[in-house]
Design a protein around this motif. Structure first.
Motif, PDB file in Angstrom:
ATOM      1  N   HIS A   8      -3.472  -8.879   8.374  1.00 27.36           N
ATOM      2  CA  HIS A   8      -4.941  -8.867   8.284  1.00 27.36           C
ATOM      3  C   HIS A   8      -5.512 -10.272   8.139  1.00 27.36           C
ATOM      4  O   HIS A   8      -4.953 -11.091   7.419  1.00 27.36           O
ATOM      5  CB  HIS A   8      -5.415  -8.046   7.084  1.00 27.36           C
ATOM      6  CG  HIS A   8      -4.621  -6.794   6.835  1.00 27.36           C
ATOM      7  ND1 HIS A   8      -3.313  -6.828   6.409  1.00 27.36           N
ATOM      8  CD2 HIS A   8      -4.958  -5.497   6.939  1.00 27.36           C
ATOM      9  CE1 HIS A   8      -2.872  -5.584   6.280  1.00 27.36           C
ATOM     10  NE2 HIS A   8      -3.850  -4.754   6.600  1.00 27.36           N
ATOM     11  N   ARG A  26      -1.579  -4.114   2.626  1.00 33.81           N
ATOM     12  CA  ARG A  26      -3.034  -4.041   2.751  1.00 33.81           C
ATOM     13  C   ARG A  26      -3.706  -5.158   1.964  1.00 33.81           C
ATOM     14  O   ARG A  26      -3.084  -5.745   1.069  1.00 33.81           O
ATOM     15  CB  ARG A  26      -3.524  -2.678   2.271  1.00 33.81           C
ATOM     16  CG  ARG A  26      -3.305  -2.441   0.780  1.00 33.81           C
ATOM     17  CD  ARG A  26      -3.528  -0.967   0.461  1.00 33.81           C
ATOM     18  NE  ARG A  26      -3.493  -0.683  -0.970  1.00 33.81           N
ATOM     19  CZ  ARG A  26      -3.461   0.566  -1.459  1.00 33.81           C
ATOM     20  NH1 ARG A  26      -3.443   1.604  -0.641  1.00 33.81           N
ATOM     21  NH2 ARG A  26      -3.453   0.768  -2.763  1.00 33.81           N
ATOM     22  N   GLY A  45       0.285  -3.363   8.824  1.00 34.08           N
ATOM     23  CA  GLY A  45      -0.974  -2.963   8.205  1.00 34.08           C
ATOM     24  C   GLY A  45      -1.246  -1.477   8.270  1.00 34.08           C
ATOM     25  O   GLY A  45      -2.216  -1.001   7.686  1.00 34.08           O
ATOM     26  N   PHE A  46      -0.419  -0.718   8.989  1.00 34.96           N
ATOM     27  CA  PHE A  46      -0.643   0.721   9.104  1.00 34.96           C
ATOM     28  C   PHE A  46       0.404   1.494   8.311  1.00 34.96           C
ATOM     29  O   PHE A  46       1.568   1.085   8.239  1.00 34.96           O
ATOM     30  CB  PHE A  46      -0.597   1.158  10.567  1.00 34.96           C
ATOM     31  CG  PHE A  46      -1.766   0.656  11.360  1.00 34.96           C
ATOM     32  CD1 PHE A  46      -2.980   1.337  11.340  1.00 34.96           C
ATOM     33  CD2 PHE A  46      -1.666  -0.499  12.103  1.00 34.96           C
ATOM     34  CE1 PHE A  46      -4.064   0.872  12.054  1.00 34.96           C
ATOM     35  CE2 PHE A  46      -2.754  -0.980  12.824  1.00 34.96           C
ATOM     36  CZ  PHE A  46      -3.960  -0.294  12.802  1.00 34.96           C
ATOM     37  N   ALA A  47      -0.021   2.609   7.746  1.00 36.43           N
ATOM     38  CA  ALA A  47       0.885   3.450   6.967  1.00 36.43           C
ATOM     39  C   ALA A  47       1.883   4.133   7.895  1.00 36.43           C
ATOM     40  O   ALA A  47       1.520   4.591   8.983  1.00 36.43           O
ATOM     41  CB  ALA A  47       0.087   4.498   6.201  1.00 36.43           C
ATOM     42  N   ASN A  51       2.435  -3.360  14.589  1.00 39.37           N
ATOM     43  CA  ASN A  51       2.272  -2.178  13.723  1.00 39.37           C
ATOM     44  C   ASN A  51       2.028  -2.540  12.257  1.00 39.37           C
ATOM     45  O   ASN A  51       1.950  -1.656  11.408  1.00 39.37           O
ATOM     46  CB  ASN A  51       3.464  -1.224  13.797  1.00 39.37           C
ATOM     47  CG  ASN A  51       3.565  -0.544  15.129  1.00 39.37           C
ATOM     48  OD1 ASN A  51       2.554  -0.413  15.830  1.00 39.37           O
ATOM     49  ND2 ASN A  51       4.745  -0.117  15.506  1.00 39.37           N
ATOM     50  N   GLY A  57       0.832  -1.200   0.000  1.00 35.77           N
ATOM     51  CA  GLY A  57       0.000   0.000   0.000  1.00 35.77           C
ATOM     52  C   GLY A  57       0.861   1.242   0.000  1.00 35.77           C
ATOM     53  O   GLY A  57       1.976   1.232  -0.527  1.00 35.77           O
ATOM     54  N   ARG A  95       4.286   3.331   9.879  1.00 35.16           N
ATOM     55  CA  ARG A  95       4.734   2.881  11.195  1.00 35.16           C
ATOM     56  C   ARG A  95       5.851   1.866  11.020  1.00 35.16           C
ATOM     57  O   ARG A  95       5.787   1.005  10.154  1.00 35.16           O
ATOM     58  CB  ARG A  95       3.593   2.198  11.962  1.00 35.16           C
ATOM     59  CG  ARG A  95       2.522   3.154  12.398  1.00 35.16           C
ATOM     60  CD  ARG A  95       1.592   2.491  13.417  1.00 35.16           C
ATOM     61  NE  ARG A  95       0.292   3.151  13.402  1.00 35.16           N
ATOM     62  CZ  ARG A  95      -0.757   2.737  14.079  1.00 35.16           C
ATOM     63  NH1 ARG A  95      -0.682   1.655  14.814  1.00 35.16           N
ATOM     64  NH2 ARG A  95      -1.902   3.393  14.008  1.00 35.16           N
ATOM     65  N   ALA A 108       2.878   0.484   4.021  1.00 32.37           N
ATOM     66  CA  ALA A 108       1.851  -0.401   4.579  1.00 32.37           C
ATOM     67  C   ALA A 108       1.587  -1.583   3.653  1.00 32.37           C
ATOM     68  O   ALA A 108       1.727  -1.474   2.436  1.00 32.37           O
ATOM     69  CB  ALA A 108       0.554   0.376   4.799  1.00 32.37           C
TER      70      ALA A 108
END
Lengths: 293, 349
Positions: free
Chosen positions: A54, A33, A117-119, A115, A27, A121, A31
């Motif tokens: 996820h 995704r 899956g998060f942009a 962390n 992503g 981080r 990230a």
């Protein structure tokens, strides 16, 4: 491993085994995704690494729901880790998707990092559920990519230790712990939305007639919501811990659900998602059951 | 310009805490920073980037009683409190209560983007007829701003014409400097808040920083209109969880639900609350109407609405964009729906 995953996806899309493959892609801002791949040519978008956290089983049911009246439901290929495969078993057992319409691509997993899956981080240590995981290779899949670590894995007891700490508290202290957790809750329902087992068409928390719980975002309502949800998940939560990962304010729902998992396993010797057929202990009645109440 | 030392600032905050409700950033956990009422200047986090949840909740609380109606059966006859009528034993006395802030508020260390968001909200909430509850909170809150020293990785306020050290909308503005803060009083409210303090005069100007240029462009409204039926939205929404994280942490989202609840039913006492609570267009039930029809039943319609509200509908109806580029939704979305990617995608289509 990613070459194998891509080639399987390419093949099952090319030969029309499935209409869509649900996997992972890169992503923005580093990230990873969820990705929805509809043609063999796009399969190269898929990625596999230690940030594929996820639980994609969550999307299976939605994809199966026919988008247009009369159109046949989509056949779905989905990439599953061991924990995701357990969650999918819960869905299969609960008749939320027919196995025949699914192609399950299991991937042996080395654990996902915090962390994920998060942009933007940085990845941290292994997620707690992964530190504790003894399974690593998903069961019941059509194909499995990768192998279990040759040396085996020595699961830690990161979550179990925290449960022991909670169990050692007095009921009043435990209530204070949970109230402090729930105080931060925004009632954004991300926990519920990210949960494969939360598939109710109408959630008890939003039912209007009767209105079991008000719309207020205050501690009593939040306590009600989380407690109700934990009870509804008892014996159905497979421990993917997506609820805790997605929570924007860090409510320890992983602990709440782990508490119930331990109770269920201790009482009934049952693990949610252990297979796709055994009825959930709290959702079934066996005539031979003892009723010495 | 003035200068206030770290020690002076803490003394000032202690005084403000004694006089009013001081809301300030606090560490609430690893990677979790929240604006919360504070009782002690040492509990405040002075060195931070941006809070996890926006401070909008102190102007539009997550839950607020707009009205309380109580009915009490009179045990004895006497002078009624309402309407000057004498009460009679056995009769119900009805009492209506409107909520008011108990104390003035001070929002300390608020960031320019979050105050710009309040200005954007004002365009709707203070438009006649103004929302009295919001208006009271706005009027009774002193905003002490803290300029950003750098932009966070997902910040894009400069793309929306804002600046990370812009004091617009603040009552007092602070700029970090060695040993304290350069302080700028911008309004009478700020002057009053500082009345008892004696900050040192500061010869010079506030720190000038060269901020990165705009990284993204907001497509003009006509472009949004053209892409309303673009299949892009369905494809973007596939991974969306349809949760409300993005709207609840957002400084400009403001949708709410109002419902009446019965609170207590003790004998001789009845109470009804009219509650206003946050709601979000991301939620499936948000747009459902009487009879059960839902014009935004599909997840893609709801996610599309989020961006159209921010960049098309709100500016059309009220003027300002309903996005200030704080980047919270970028950081907090668990499935990487990135508003800056959407801006680029829409522009490129």
């Amino acid at each position: 491993m990613i070459e194998q995953i891509c080639s399987i996806a390419e093949q099952i899309l090319a030969d029309k085994t499935v209409d869509v493959v649900i996997g992972y892609e890169a992503g923005t801002r580093g990230a990873v995704r969820p990705a929805f791949i509809r043609s063999a040519a796009e399969a190269g978008r898929l990625v596999w690494n230690d940030a594929c956290t996820h639980n994609l089983a969550n999307y299976v049911r939605e994809k199966h729901v026919s988008p247009k009246k009369g159109a046949p439901p989509a056949k779905v290929g989905v990439i599953l880790k061991a924990c995701d495969a357990r969650a999918l078993n819960v869905l299969l057992r609960d008749n939320q998707a027919p196995r025949a319409d699914l192609y399950l691509i299991g991937v042996a997993c080395q654990g996902m990092r915090q962390n994920s899956g998060f942009a933007g981080r940085d990845l941290g240590d292994l997620e707690l559920r992964c530190q504790d995981c003894a399974e690593r290779v998903p069961a019941g899949c059509d194909v499995v990519v990768g192998e279990a670590p040759a040396a085996g894995v020595a699961p830690a007891s990161a979550i179990a230790r925290e449960l022991d700490r909670l169990a050692a508290l007095s009921p009043a202290e435990r209530q204070a712990f949970w109230d402090a957790e729930f105080a931060r809750c925004l009632r954004c329902y991300a926990c519920r939305q990210a949960c494969p087992a939360c598939y109710c068409v109408e959630c008890t928390a939003e039912q209007l007639e009767p209105s079991w719980i008000g719309v207020a975002i205050r501690t009593p309502e939040k306590r009600f919501f989380h407690t109700m949800r934990a009870y509804h998940l008892a014996g159905r939560c497979a421990g993917c811990d997506e609820c805790a990962r997605v929570c924007p304010v860090g409510v320890r729902l992983d602990l709440l659900n782990a508490w119930f998992r331990r109770e269920i396993e201790g009482t009934y010797g049952y693990r949610a998602g252990q297979d796709a057929t055994t009825p959930a202990p709290l959702a079934s009645f066996v005539p031979s059951e003892s009723l010495d109440l | 310009m003035n200068f206030i030392t770290d020690a002076q600032l803490r003394g000032w905050l202690a005084q403000l805490i004694a006089e009013s409700t001081v809301i300030a950033p606090r560490r609430a956990g690893e990677d979790l920073l929240l604006y919360q009422p504070v009782e002690d200047p040492d509990a405040i986090c002075y060195d931070f980037g941006r809070s996890t949840v926006s401070p909008r909740e102190f102007f539009l609380p997550a839950t607020e009683a707009l009205l309380t109606v109580e009915r009490v059966r009179q045990a004895t006859a006497g002078d009624g409190a309402t309407a000057g009528n004498a009460t009679v034993a056995g009769q119900w006395e009805v009492k209506l209560t409107e909520p008011h802030l108990q104390h003035d508020q001070v929002l300390f260390a608020v960031r320019p983007c979050d105050v710009h968001a309040l200005t954007a909200l004002d365009a709707l909430m203070l438009k006649e007829p103004a929302d009295a509850y919001y208006a009271e909170r706005r009027a009774r809150t002193t905003l002490i701003g803290l300029a950003c020293e750098q932009m966070g990785s997902s910040c894009f306020c400069t793309s929306l014409g804002l600046s990370p050290d812009d004091g617009a909308g603040m009552d007092v503005m602070l700029y970090r400097a060695d040993g304290g803060y350069i302080l700028e009083i911008l309004t009478d409210k700020g002057r009053v808040a500082l009345a008892s303090q004696a900050p040192v005069d500061f010869e010079g100007s506030r720190p000038q920083r060269a901020w990165p240029e705009a990284a993204y462009q907001v497509p003009p409204r006509a472009v949004w209109t053209d892409h309303f039926n673009d299949p892009y939205w369905a494809s973007l929404a596939e991974r969306c969880l349809s949760c409300k994280i993005c709207s609840y942490i957002c400084p400009t989202c403001r949708c709410f639900d109002v419902r009446d609840y019965t609170v207590a039913q003790a004998a001789g006492y009845q109470k009804i609350e009219r509650l206003r609570c946050w709601d979000s267009c991301m939620a499936e039930g948000y747009r459902r109407i009487a009879g059960g029809h839902n014009p935004r039943a599909a997840k893609a319609q709801r996610l599309r609405n989020r961006f159209y509200c921010k960049f098309d509908y709100y500016p059309a109806d009220f003027g300002p964009l309903a996005c200030v580029g704080c980047g919270r939704c970028v950081d907090q979305c668990p499935v990487n729906v990135d508003i800056t990617e959407v801006l680029q995608d829409v522009a490129a289509r």
